[in-house]
Scaffold this active site. Structure first.
Site, PDB file in Angstrom:
ATOM      1  N   TYR A  37      -5.013  -4.563   4.713  1.00  0.00           N
ATOM      2  CA  TYR A  37      -4.670  -3.788   4.804  1.00  0.00           C
ATOM      3  C   TYR A  37      -3.282  -4.908   4.997  1.00  0.00           C
ATOM      4  O   TYR A  37      -3.631  -4.982   6.139  1.00  0.00           O
ATOM      5  CB  TYR A  37      -4.468  -2.704   5.036  1.00  0.00           C
ATOM      6  CG  TYR A  37      -5.373  -1.609   4.348  1.00  0.00           C
ATOM      7  CD1 TYR A  37      -5.364  -2.064   2.816  1.00  0.00           C
ATOM      8  CD2 TYR A  37      -5.534  -0.400   4.702  1.00  0.00           C
ATOM      9  CE1 TYR A  37      -6.112  -0.918   2.385  1.00  0.00           C
ATOM     10  CE2 TYR A  37      -5.764   0.132   3.951  1.00  0.00           C
ATOM     11  CZ  TYR A  37      -6.416   0.353   3.185  1.00  0.00           C
ATOM     12  OH  TYR A  37      -7.340   0.660   1.778  1.00  0.00           O
TER      13      TYR A  37
HETATM   14  N1  LIG Z   1     -10.255   1.985  -0.954  1.00  0.00           N
HETATM   15  C1  LIG Z   1      -9.463   1.588  -1.860  1.00  0.00           C
HETATM   16  O1  LIG Z   1      -9.315   0.839  -2.524  1.00  0.00           O
HETATM   17  C2  LIG Z   1      -7.783   2.448  -1.105  1.00  0.00           C
HETATM   18  C3  LIG Z   1      -6.615   2.335  -1.773  1.00  0.00           C
HETATM   19  C4  LIG Z   1      -5.675   2.680  -1.452  1.00  0.00           C
HETATM   20  C5  LIG Z   1      -5.288   3.621  -0.115  1.00  0.00           C
HETATM   21  N2  LIG Z   1      -6.899   3.762   0.430  1.00  0.00           N
HETATM   22  C6  LIG Z   1      -6.366   4.071   1.598  1.00  0.00           C
HETATM   23  O2  LIG Z   1      -5.416   5.625   1.551  1.00  0.00           O
HETATM   24  C7  LIG Z   1      -4.566   5.747   2.377  1.00  0.00           C
HETATM   25  C8  LIG Z   1      -3.440   6.435   1.263  1.00  0.00           C
HETATM   26  O3  LIG Z   1      -2.960   5.714  -0.266  1.00  0.00           O
HETATM   27  P1  LIG Z   1      -1.909   5.834  -0.521  1.00  0.00           P
HETATM   28  O4  LIG Z   1      -0.601   5.314   0.596  1.00  0.00           O
HETATM   29  O5  LIG Z   1      -1.631   5.185  -1.679  1.00  0.00           O
HETATM   30  O6  LIG Z   1      -1.498   7.045  -0.375  1.00  0.00           O
HETATM   31  P2  LIG Z   1      -0.499   8.695  -1.493  1.00  0.00           P
HETATM   32  O7  LIG Z   1      -0.427   9.696  -0.274  1.00  0.00           O
HETATM   33  O8  LIG Z   1      -0.808   9.033  -2.618  1.00  0.00           O
HETATM   34  O9  LIG Z   1       1.022   7.266  -1.419  1.00  0.00           O
HETATM   35  C9  LIG Z   1       1.377   7.487  -0.070  1.00  0.00           C
HETATM   36  C10 LIG Z   1       2.773   7.024  -0.225  1.00  0.00           C
HETATM   37  O10 LIG Z   1       3.771   8.535  -0.741  1.00  0.00           O
HETATM   38  C11 LIG Z   1       4.542   8.713  -0.094  1.00  0.00           C
HETATM   39  N3  LIG Z   1       4.278  10.231   0.719  1.00  0.00           N
HETATM   40  C12 LIG Z   1       4.033   9.836   1.386  1.00  0.00           C
HETATM   41  N4  LIG Z   1       3.845  11.400   2.341  1.00  0.00           N
HETATM   42  C13 LIG Z   1       5.344  12.197   1.417  1.00  0.00           C
HETATM   43  C14 LIG Z   1       5.485  13.132   1.317  1.00  0.00           C
HETATM   44  N5  LIG Z   1       5.349  13.748   2.516  1.00  0.00           N
HETATM   45  N6  LIG Z   1       6.959  12.870   0.438  1.00  0.00           N
HETATM   46  C15 LIG Z   1       7.279  11.829  -0.038  1.00  0.00           C
HETATM   47  N7  LIG Z   1       6.983  11.446  -0.208  1.00  0.00           N
HETATM   48  C16 LIG Z   1       5.643  10.608   0.433  1.00  0.00           C
HETATM   49  C17 LIG Z   1       5.266   7.338   0.764  1.00  0.00           C
HETATM   50  O11 LIG Z   1       5.656   6.289  -0.577  1.00  0.00           O
HETATM   51  P3  LIG Z   1       7.582   6.078  -0.076  1.00  0.00           P
HETATM   52  O12 LIG Z   1       6.647   4.828   0.367  1.00  0.00           O
HETATM   53  O13 LIG Z   1       8.024   5.669  -1.685  1.00  0.00           O
HETATM   54  O14 LIG Z   1       8.346   6.987   0.299  1.00  0.00           O
HETATM   55  C18 LIG Z   1       3.711   7.061   1.324  1.00  0.00           C
HETATM   56  O15 LIG Z   1       3.805   5.412   0.625  1.00  0.00           O
HETATM   57  C19 LIG Z   1      -4.059   3.968   2.250  1.00  0.00           C
HETATM   58  O16 LIG Z   1      -3.195   4.623   3.793  1.00  0.00           O
HETATM   59  C20 LIG Z   1      -5.639   4.089   2.927  1.00  0.00           C
HETATM   60  O17 LIG Z   1      -6.161   4.111   3.855  1.00  0.00           O
HETATM   61  C21 LIG Z   1      -7.982   3.413  -0.001  1.00  0.00           C
END
Ligand SMILES: NC(=O)c1ccc[n+]([C@@H]2O[C@H](COP(=O)([O-])OP(=O)(O)OC[C@H]3O[C@@H](n4cnc5c(N)ncnc54)[C@H](OP(=O)(O)O)[C@@H]3O)[C@@H](O)[C@H]2O)c1
Length: 353
Positions: free
Chosen positions: A62
């Site tokens: 990451y």
């Molecule tokens: N195992 C795997 O292969 C895998 C893959 C992906 C993720 N993960 C894990 O899962 C975690 C979460 O994944 P994800 O980042 O894809 O989650 P997500 O919650 O689907 O997307 C996060 C993004 O959504 C926006 N956001 C989050 N909360 C918000 C809110 N309350 N209001 C408005 N926009 C909001 C932000 O984007 P903006 O920057 O546009 O504001 C943020 O970067 C990662 O940190 C990682 O630890 C694991």
């Protein structure tokens, strides 16, 4: 549902106690073009931990290692009370064929790198990050078990792998007395319900806690993407570089924008935010242990933590289900038919599991 971060849950078939929302640390560091600088990431971490959160999710790769390094710094004062999860298989060095993938050499090399970056001498939960289609499962399981026996890893888990392989691995681990897989981390949200076909039922049957990632579909379910974002041509309304990543992943589609619109309508009716409703929907599934939230700013984190006390009941639940329904496909559609039930149970009053 009235949860708090210190309403701990058991992770799969283990005694490990984790918060009902994990803190995703892929937003720690800006190397991927979005994410939080060190001070902001520290605020995210502190807020989560101060509220009783103990389940932190990162990976060896990451933000090119910054995520693990920042966590190594933030956890200096209280490492013991946290459940630190990291992952292996993607730490590749150009020219070194064994540096990535699921093989034993990659596994041990990646764990040593994570231990150094995280500034710790053990990892609470180690995931196989991505299935590599090549390494024999016995090699993987034996390597994971060796790490557990050696004390460098406490629990093992898997992410991004076919259900049939995971269930096969769990059966082999059980029969050999090797450390079982205690969690399955998959993308699961209102825009991506593919896990309902086989992965989630498999996880329930085999004792893996489901840990959904991207619970907001990369932000699409917050309602901040509009039709202008469909093309990714620079007229986008979403406010960060995350949108180009979401485009690359194919998350910004007509269908997902329609799902997001229903989420927005339900949220308005309930007096909550779309992010809270979307997160509450993943939490509502009894197979789910802890969605991994991906906040980039403290305001987003506050918003997301608000999901813990959203009470999703009928009719909003049915409305969200209908807007996001998928075809389950063979054999599930066929098995769900009345004639099958009639053939296997007749008039018996038999509750499904
Ligand atoms: N195992 C795997 O292969 C895998 C893959 C992906 C993720 N993960 C894990 O899962 C975690 C979460 O994944 P994800 O980042 O894809 O989650 P997500 O919650 O689907 O997307 C996060 C993004 O959504 C926006 N956001 C989050 N909360 C918000 C809110 N309350 N209001 C408005 N926009 C909001 C932000 O984007 P903006 O920057 O546009 O504001 C943020 O970067 C990662 O940190 C990682 O630890 C694991």
């Amino acid at each position: 549902m009235q949860l708090t971060l210190d309403t701990y849950r058991l992770l799969g078939r283990s005694g490990l106690r984790v918060s009902p929302l994990a803190l995703g640390a892929a937003t720690f560091g800006t190397e991927w073009g979005w994410g939080a600088e060190q001070d902001e990431a520290r605020k995210l971490f502190d807020t989560y931990v101060e509220r009783g959160g103990n389940f932190i999710d990162t990976a060896s790769t990451y933000t090119d290692g910054s995520s693990e390094r920042l966590l190594g710094d933030f956890t200096r004062s209280d490492r013991e009370s946290l459940v630190l999860a990291t992952k292996y298989t993607t730490l590749r060095r150009p020219g070194d064929p064994n540096s990535g993938g699921a093989n034993r050499k990659s596994l041990f090399g990646s764990v040593e790198s994570s231990l150094r970056q995280l500034n710790t001498d053990y990892i609470d939960l180690l995931y196989l990050h991505v299935w590599d289609f090549t390494t024999p499962v016995e090699e993987i399981l034996r390597g994971l078990d060796d790490l557990v026996r050696g004390g460098k890893v406490l629990y093992v888990a898997i992410s991004n792998a076919p259900a049939w392989q995971v269930s096969r691995m769990q059966a082999i681990a059980d029969l050999r007395g090797w450390s079982p897989l205690v969690a399955l981390e998959i993308e699961y949200n209102l825009a991506q319900r593919g896990g309902e076909r086989d992965l989630i039922p498999m996880a329930r049957e085999m004792g893996l806690g489901v840990v959904p990632y991207s619970p907001l579909a990369g932000g699409v379910l917050t309602g901040k993407y509009t039709r202008a974002d469909l093309t990714g041509d620079g007229t986008a309304s979403a406010d960060s570089n995350r949108k180009s990543f979401n485009h690359a992943l194919g998350t910004v589609t007509e269908r997902n924008l329609a799902v997001a619109e229903t989420v927005r309508e339900v949220a308005a009716e309930l007096g909550r935010t779309p992010a809270q409703v979307a997160l509450a929907w993943t939490l509502h599934n009894p197979a789910v242990t802890a969605p991994v939230i991906g906040a980039r700013t403290p305001a987003q984190l506050e918003d997301n933590l608000g999901a813990l006390d959203v009470d999703l009941t009928e009719p909003p639940l049915s409305r969200l289900d209908a807007a996001s329904a998928i075809e389950l496909g063979l054999p599930h559609d066929m098995l769900a038919g009345d004639h099958i039930r009639q053939a296997t149970a007749g008039d018996l009053k038999l509750e499904p599991r």
